[in-house]
Motif scaffolding. Structure first.
Motif, PDB file in Angstrom:
ATOM      1  N   ASP A 298      83.631  26.196  48.490  1.00 44.86           N
ATOM      2  CA  ASP A 298      83.465  24.963  47.719  1.00 44.86           C
ATOM      3  C   ASP A 298      84.228  25.079  46.409  1.00 44.86           C
ATOM      4  O   ASP A 298      83.975  25.976  45.606  1.00 44.86           O
ATOM      5  CB  ASP A 298      81.976  24.726  47.454  1.00 44.86           C
ATOM      6  N   ASP A 300      86.246  22.730  43.106  1.00 37.71           N
ATOM      7  CA  ASP A 300      86.491  21.426  42.502  1.00 37.71           C
ATOM      8  C   ASP A 300      87.981  21.188  42.275  1.00 37.71           C
ATOM      9  O   ASP A 300      88.385  20.152  41.764  1.00 37.71           O
ATOM     10  CB  ASP A 300      85.729  21.291  41.182  1.00 37.71           C
ATOM     11  N   THR A 328      88.782  17.595  47.907  1.00 38.31           N
ATOM     12  CA  THR A 328      88.051  18.723  47.339  1.00 38.31           C
ATOM     13  C   THR A 328      86.907  19.121  48.257  1.00 38.31           C
ATOM     14  O   THR A 328      86.588  18.419  49.222  1.00 38.31           O
ATOM     15  CB  THR A 328      87.480  18.366  45.953  1.00 38.31           C
ATOM     16  N   GLY A 329      86.287  20.249  47.926  1.00 40.05           N
ATOM     17  CA  GLY A 329      85.143  20.704  48.703  1.00 40.05           C
ATOM     18  C   GLY A 329      85.547  21.604  49.854  1.00 40.05           C
ATOM     19  O   GLY A 329      86.732  21.863  50.080  1.00 40.05           O
TER      20      GLY A 329
END
Length: 374
Positions: A298, A300, A328-329
């Motif tokens: 994860d 950002d 993202t992610g």
């Protein structure tokens, strides 16, 4: 080289040369980059899209085939540069500072990707913001192209073509001219990130970087044999539905395998998951070379905030495509592909044998190498 593949290459070569048509019985002559005479086998073996491009010219008495170097350097005499800048100013209606670096993207009508280059707003804005760069898009004489994103001028009197692009007359090319008149020329498809990098570098740095690259590839047999990493030992079971490339761990960036990906150290992201492979079917496309990059964990950070490109030594530039993945992610991804001009998946061997795909992420380079098909 496998005898059957070599025989096929000879057949294709003879078929493509005008000389070998039934109507054309002219003698043929094959040369390398420095005009040394070659045999047909030598000519085929020396072809490498990273460093040269095959060019064929027919005159009244013969067919001349030569391997033209993709990268070359030179210098314009002060008087020639002065007249050249004057011509650029008159055509573009711009006041050109002689202390600026001049970048000319030059596109022939045959086999070009001018729409891709002129519509890359991120790159063009980056170039426009530079106080020391003056960039132009030009087409060959007689070829008019209208762009919604960039001004495109025509080389009506063939001044640019005769000065810089007389040896390779198709596709997309560029030249960078420094304030002292020294220039760096590149023939064929190119990476926009490289243009900016070269435009903002000293000429000595450009020359050194390319000399080092050529030297490393001359030693490639030794480098790759000791540093190649395979995705898994069972990958050949899926040939030719899926053919994964190996990762060249020469830079010691490899962390391990994550499923079908190599986990690789990348400055801005700490690590990324990457794969390079041939796919017989990829969405609505068939027979494509694909590079897929995914965030590791994860994060950002956005992949789209980095400059990412991929280039195959055999088939040229890979093109980014839209995906359903987020920016993202843990599921974020960036995908680049190149469709191969083949009918059956197994024919990819004839095209991608000994291929090296170079992936650039910002200022870092990563290499993926085609597996041994023998």
């Amino acid at each position: 080289m496998n005898h059957q593949i070599f025989t096929l290459l000879i057949f294709l070569f003879f078929t493509n040369l005008n000389l070998y048509s039934q109507e054309n019985k002219k003698p043929h002559y094959l040369y390398d980059e420095t005009w040394n005479r070659l045999t047909l086998k030598e000519y085929i073996n020396k072809q490498d899209l990273r460093f040269n491009l095959p060019v064929e010219v027919e005159n009244d008495t013969a067919v001349i085939a030569r391997l033209v170097p993709r990268k070359s350097y030179g210098i314009l005499k002060p008087s020639v540069k002065k007249d050249f800048l004057k011509m650029l100013s008159e055509i573009s209606k711009r006041d050109i500072d002689s202390f600026k670096t001049i970048v000319i993207n030059f596109h022939f009508e045959k086999n070009n990707s001018i729409e891709y280059y002129t519509s890359n707003n991120q790159y063009n804005k980056k170039m426009d913001r530079s106080k020391w760069i003056e960039q132009f898009y030009f087409t060959e004489s007689g070829y008019q192209f209208e762009s919604k994103h960039s001004d495109v001028f025509q080389d009506k009197f063939k001044v640019i073509e005769k000065l810089f692009f007389k040896d390779y007359f198709q596709g997309d090319n560029y030249v960078i001219i420094k304030p002292d008149g020294k220039f760096f020329r590149y023939y064929g498809e190119y990476q926009l990130s490289k243009v900016y990098q070269h435009a903002t570098s000293k000429m000595d740095e450009i020359i050194t970087s390319h000399q080092n690259l050529e030297y490393s590839h001359k030693k490639s047999d030794t480098i790759y044999s000791s540093n190649l990493v395979a995705i898994n030992n069972k990958s050949k079971r899926r040939y030719f539905e899926l053919v994964p490339f190996h990762f060249n761990n020469n830079g010691q960036n490899y962390n391990g395998n994550k499923g079908d990906f190599f986990n690789i150290k990348v400055k801005r992201f700490n690590t990324l998951n990457m794969s390079c492979s041939f796919w017989a079917e990829h969405g609505d496309k068939k027979n494509v070379l694909r590079v897929l990059i995914r965030l590791a964990g994860d994060s950002d950070r956005k992949l789209t905030e980095s400059t990412i490109s991929a280039y195959s030594s055999k088939v040229g530039q890979l093109v980014p495509i839209k995906t359903n993945f987020p920016d993202t992610g843990p599921y974020a991804a960036f995908c680049l592909v190149k469709k191969l001009d083949i009918d059956k998946p197994e024919e990819m061997v004839n095209i991608l044998k000994n291929d090296v795909v170079t992936v650039q992420i910002d200022d870092q380079l990563f290499e993926f190498v085609a597996p041994d098909f023998d």
